[in-house]
Motif scaffolding. Structure first.
Motif, PDB file in Angstrom:
ATOM      1  N   SER A 175      10.880  -6.617   4.782  1.00 43.33           N
ATOM      2  CA  SER A 175       9.700  -6.732   5.642  1.00 43.33           C
ATOM      3  C   SER A 175       9.177  -8.165   5.646  1.00 43.33           C
ATOM      4  N   ALA A 203       7.056  -7.167  10.930  1.00 46.72           N
ATOM      5  CA  ALA A 203       8.385  -6.771  11.394  1.00 46.72           C
ATOM      6  C   ALA A 203       9.249  -6.414  10.198  1.00 46.72           C
ATOM      7  N   THR A 204      10.237  -5.575  10.428  1.00 53.06           N
ATOM      8  CA  THR A 204      11.166  -5.163   9.370  1.00 53.06           C
ATOM      9  C   THR A 204      12.603  -5.329   9.845  1.00 53.06           C
ATOM     10  N   SER A 205      13.483  -5.432   8.870  1.00 55.79           N
ATOM     11  CA  SER A 205      14.920  -5.485   9.133  1.00 55.79           C
ATOM     12  C   SER A 205      15.603  -4.480   8.217  1.00 55.79           C
ATOM     13  N   ASP A 245      19.247 -11.098   7.658  1.00 51.85           N
ATOM     14  CA  ASP A 245      18.275 -10.190   8.250  1.00 51.85           C
ATOM     15  C   ASP A 245      17.748 -10.747   9.570  1.00 51.85           C
ATOM     16  N   GLU A 246      17.569  -9.843  10.541  1.00 53.36           N
ATOM     17  CA  GLU A 246      16.998 -10.178  11.844  1.00 53.36           C
ATOM     18  C   GLU A 246      15.741  -9.352  12.059  1.00 53.36           C
ATOM     19  N   TYR A 247      14.666 -10.017  12.499  1.00 51.91           N
ATOM     20  CA  TYR A 247      13.383  -9.341  12.685  1.00 51.91           C
ATOM     21  C   TYR A 247      13.026  -9.364  14.170  1.00 51.91           C
TER      22      TYR A 247
END
Length: 275
Positions: A175, A203-205, A245-247
């Protein structure tokens, strides 16, 4: 009437004697029970000290070490290290403090051992926020895991110590949050113009991750029947996503290139029962 009273007085000593007899019997019963208990303790101590008893115990332990297994409830904490250098370089230019590379996590699950195969299944590993601040603004980052499964193979054939490498997979949730107090309109006319400006973002990934490392279990407590045991365990390894990771923030895929969980140390307890 006088005859009845006289007769009662004559019988009184007999009633008194009748009451004293049971008390004497109870005293004797207590003495005999104590003597019997002492004989049992002496007999048990004598049995444990015999060579035949010791040989049988060794044989039982030997058989258990060849095919022993347990199932356990696990409770533990993580010290997680992450590489935030790319993100820190960016946010410090905007006046924020740096994110601390160390953070804590806590988890629960079940563990089991079948011969020399070790299994850990963690329901959830919850990460605490790591913060960077600037006046009344903040950036928060955390890493949690769900349904984590690890498999290992024990190198030490022992009931008291296990040393094993492990490999596993989990569902990882990272997160990222930016927060700043909203600006409010004191002269609002309705709900549509109360908030003038709200820049906060969360936002979360969620992605598939892998774990790998080495673990050590040590028996620290055991009941008299050797059925219920408490293990202290430690793990040193890594937990990484297969990709960065992508948010998703407003339809934009933000890629800060952070490396969460490049290494971690786990310390916890297993409350086990032998199969």
């Amino acid at each position: 009437m006088k005859k009845i009273i006289l007769f009662s007085l004559l019988l009184l000593p007999f009633f008194t004697m009748a009451q004293k007899v049971p008390e004497s019997k109870r005293t004797s019963l207590i003495i005999y029970e104590r003597q019997l208990s002492a004989l049992r303790i002496h007999a048990y101590d004598s049995l444990v000290g015999t060579e035949q008893y010791k040989k049988l115990v060794k044989k039982i332990d030997s058989l258990r070490s060849k095919g022993h297994g347990y199932i356990a409830f696990s409770l533990f904490g993580d010290m997680l290290h992450s590489d935030y250098s790319n993100l820190n370089n960016s946010i410090t230019q905007s006046g924020f403090t740096k994110l601390n590379p160390f953070s804590s996590r806590f988890g629960i699950g079940i563990s089991s051992q079948k011969k020399r195969r070790m299994f850990d299944f963690y329901f959830a590993v919850i990460g605490l926020n790591n913060n960077a601040t600037k006046e009344n603004e903040s950036i928060k980052v955390s890493l949690s895991s769900l349904l984590e499964f690890d498999w290992g193979y024990d190198f030490i054939k022992s009931l008291k110590v296990n040393l094993y490498p492990y490999l596993g997979f989990s569902l990882r949730n990272s997160s990222l949050e930016y927060s700043k107090p909203s600006d409010f309109n004191p002269n609002y006319t309705n709900i549509s113009n109360i908030v003038l400006n709200n820049r906060s973002v969360f936002a979360t990934s969620t992605t598939l991750a892998y774990q790998a490392g080495v673990a050590l279990d040590v028996l620290i407590d055991q009941d008299k029947n050797k059925r219920n045991n408490t293990f202290l365990f430690a793990k040193f390894g890594t937990t990484r996503a297969f990709n960065y990771d992508e948010y998703d923030i407003g339809g934009n895929l933000y890629k800060p290139k952070i490396l969460q969980g490049d290494w971690l140390i786990t310390l916890g307890f297993k409350f086990a029962s032998w199969d």
